[in-house]
Motif scaffolding. Sequence first.
Motif, mmCIF file in Angstrom:
data_model
loop_
_atom_site.group_PDB
_atom_site.id
_atom_site.type_symbol
_atom_site.label_atom_id
_atom_site.label_comp_id
_atom_site.label_asym_id
_atom_site.label_seq_id
_atom_site.Cartn_x
_atom_site.Cartn_y
_atom_site.Cartn_z
ATOM 1 N N LEU A 50 15.117 29.461 71.141
ATOM 2 C CA LEU A 50 13.566 29.970 70.977
ATOM 3 C C LEU A 50 13.783 30.873 70.145
ATOM 4 O O LEU A 50 12.915 31.008 69.287
ATOM 5 C CB LEU A 50 13.025 30.762 72.490
ATOM 6 N N ASP A 51 14.908 31.747 69.100
ATOM 7 C CA ASP A 51 14.726 32.490 68.613
ATOM 8 C C ASP A 51 14.431 32.120 67.510
ATOM 9 O O ASP A 51 13.858 32.677 66.330
ATOM 10 C CB ASP A 51 16.294 33.370 69.151
ATOM 11 N N VAL A 52 15.755 31.553 66.758
ATOM 12 C CA VAL A 52 15.496 30.191 65.737
ATOM 13 C C VAL A 52 14.344 29.551 66.092
ATOM 14 O O VAL A 52 13.323 30.110 64.411
ATOM 15 C CB VAL A 52 16.717 29.130 65.758
ATOM 16 N N LEU A 53 13.350 28.891 66.694
ATOM 17 C CA LEU A 53 11.959 28.391 66.281
ATOM 18 C C LEU A 53 11.120 29.911 66.068
ATOM 19 O O LEU A 53 10.098 29.682 64.915
ATOM 20 C CB LEU A 53 11.490 28.556 67.732
ATOM 21 N N ASN A 54 11.473 30.852 66.443
ATOM 22 C CA ASN A 54 10.045 31.904 66.496
ATOM 23 C C ASN A 54 10.672 32.981 65.080
ATOM 24 O O ASN A 54 9.709 33.996 64.781
ATOM 25 C CB ASN A 54 10.126 32.829 67.960
ATOM 26 N N ASN A 55 12.380 32.792 64.495
ATOM 27 C CA ASN A 55 12.209 33.320 62.936
ATOM 28 C C ASN A 55 12.745 32.557 62.138
ATOM 29 O O ASN A 55 13.424 32.318 61.984
ATOM 30 C CB ASN A 55 13.567 34.537 63.835
ATOM 31 N N PRO A 56 11.804 32.020 61.559
ATOM 32 C CA PRO A 56 11.695 30.824 60.118
ATOM 33 C C PRO A 56 13.280 31.401 59.963
ATOM 34 O O PRO A 56 13.778 30.810 58.918
ATOM 35 C CB PRO A 56 11.287 30.863 59.549
ATOM 36 N N ASN A 57 13.341 33.049 58.936
ATOM 37 C CA ASN A 57 14.769 33.234 58.310
ATOM 38 C C ASN A 57 15.884 32.943 58.888
ATOM 39 O O ASN A 57 17.143 32.709 58.756
ATOM 40 C CB ASN A 57 14.844 34.982 57.958
ATOM 41 N N LEU A 58 16.025 32.859 60.094
ATOM 42 C CA LEU A 58 17.160 32.404 60.866
ATOM 43 C C LEU A 58 17.323 30.606 60.935
ATOM 44 O O LEU A 58 16.750 29.564 60.509
ATOM 45 C CB LEU A 58 17.209 32.504 63.147
ATOM 46 N N ASN A 59 18.731 30.148 60.009
ATOM 47 C CA ASN A 59 18.703 28.655 60.332
ATOM 48 C C ASN A 59 20.581 27.941 60.683
ATOM 49 O O ASN A 59 21.329 27.674 60.445
ATOM 50 C CB ASN A 59 19.212 28.690 58.409
ATOM 51 N N GLY A 60 20.869 29.404 61.421
ATOM 52 C CA GLY A 60 22.603 28.795 62.110
ATOM 53 C C GLY A 60 22.749 29.832 63.830
ATOM 54 O O GLY A 60 22.289 29.987 64.143
ATOM 55 N N ASP A 61 23.956 30.182 63.850
ATOM 56 C CA ASP A 61 24.445 30.598 64.704
ATOM 57 C C ASP A 61 24.375 31.987 65.002
ATOM 58 O O ASP A 61 23.929 32.551 66.453
ATOM 59 C CB ASP A 61 26.008 30.377 64.723
ATOM 60 N N ILE A 62 23.477 33.210 64.023
ATOM 61 C CA ILE A 62 23.628 34.230 64.312
ATOM 62 C C ILE A 62 22.430 34.663 64.742
ATOM 63 O O ILE A 62 21.893 34.191 64.190
ATOM 64 C CB ILE A 62 23.359 35.676 63.216
ATOM 65 N N GLY A 63 22.158 35.186 65.608
ATOM 66 C CA GLY A 63 20.691 35.559 66.204
ATOM 67 C C GLY A 63 19.842 36.779 65.517
ATOM 68 O O GLY A 63 20.593 37.080 64.880
ATOM 69 N N SER A 64 18.780 37.004 65.736
ATOM 70 C CA SER A 64 17.744 37.868 64.815
ATOM 71 C C SER A 64 18.233 39.515 65.713
ATOM 72 O O SER A 64 18.031 40.311 64.703
ATOM 73 C CB SER A 64 16.272 37.818 65.570
ATOM 74 N N ASP A 65 18.888 39.617 66.765
ATOM 75 C CA ASP A 65 19.686 40.627 66.492
ATOM 76 C C ASP A 65 21.143 41.050 66.318
ATOM 77 O O ASP A 65 21.943 41.692 66.989
ATOM 78 C CB ASP A 65 19.330 40.828 68.503
ATOM 79 N N GLY A 66 21.746 40.206 65.540
ATOM 80 C CA GLY A 66 22.829 39.491 64.783
ATOM 81 C C GLY A 66 24.203 39.516 65.926
ATOM 82 O O GLY A 66 24.854 39.242 65.937
ATOM 83 N N SER A 67 23.227 39.194 66.930
ATOM 84 C CA SER A 67 24.536 38.171 67.631
ATOM 85 C C SER A 67 25.042 36.906 67.500
ATOM 86 O O SER A 67 24.611 35.788 66.644
ATOM 87 C CB SER A 67 23.112 38.147 69.892
ATOM 88 N N THR A 68 26.502 36.382 68.291
ATOM 89 C CA THR A 68 27.181 35.526 68.534
ATOM 90 C C THR A 68 26.514 34.021 69.390
ATOM 91 O O THR A 68 26.602 34.418 70.203
ATOM 92 C CB THR A 68 28.106 36.129 67.635
ATOM 93 N N PRO A 69 27.182 32.917 69.340
ATOM 94 C CA PRO A 69 26.856 32.206 70.698
ATOM 95 C C PRO A 69 28.168 32.984 71.320
ATOM 96 O O PRO A 69 27.713 32.827 72.345
ATOM 97 C CB PRO A 69 27.736 31.032 69.721
ATOM 98 N N GLN A 70 29.375 33.456 71.409
ATOM 99 C CA GLN A 70 29.660 34.326 72.045
ATOM 100 C C GLN A 70 29.440 35.800 72.522
ATOM 101 O O GLN A 70 29.168 35.287 74.299
ATOM 102 C CB GLN A 70 31.361 34.741 71.479
ATOM 103 N N ASP A 71 28.558 35.897 72.055
ATOM 104 C CA ASP A 71 27.548 37.232 73.000
ATOM 105 C C ASP A 71 27.434 36.680 73.804
ATOM 106 O O ASP A 71 25.868 36.820 74.547
ATOM 107 C CB ASP A 71 26.633 37.793 71.876
ATOM 108 N N ARG A 72 25.631 36.032 73.531
ATOM 109 C CA ARG A 72 24.639 35.005 74.019
ATOM 110 C C ARG A 72 25.261 34.329 75.286
ATOM 111 O O ARG A 72 24.879 34.717 76.451
ATOM 112 C CB ARG A 72 23.960 34.097 73.485
#
Length: 165
Positions: A72-94
């Motif tokens: 949902l984060d990647v879908l709603n934030n077109p600048n995202l294109n990988g593992d890092i979330g809009s809040d700076g989170s990593t897969p491990q964080d999530r």
Amino acid sequence: MTSQCAVRRCAVSAALLSLMIPATAVPNAQADNKRLNESVFVNIYTAQKQNGCPTEPKLDGRLVEAARLHTLDVLNNPNLNGDIGSDGSTPQDRASRQGFVGKVSETVAINPALAISGIEILGQWWWDPPRRAIMQDCANTAIGVWSENSLARSVVVAVYGQPGL
């Protein structure tokens, strides 16, 4: 002649009305990507089996939720294109926020269109050596998959976990 024209006008009006009623009476429905999510999981399972993995991966609800949130984060934030979330989170964080204990990795597939197919997902993951290595890692026995679509893009996230490490 006049009665034939009237009948034609009524028929055309009825046809137009029937086209308009469903458009206004039916609420917007969200796509159900359950089948796509399941096919991505099966492809991960197959990739691990092809690599000789002795343990079958299993869906883990905590990782499904981590995948859902990042999708949902990647879908709603077109600048995202990988593992890092809009809040700076990593897969491990999530994954940790969802209560998963262990090492985590992730693959993300993005298609700039309303839909994405299993072939397109595999095309992005299978032919990319780092992503393929994640898919085929036998230690990744817990899996979470989620996908979402918008008019602008489709996003699929798979989160891979190694429980208890």
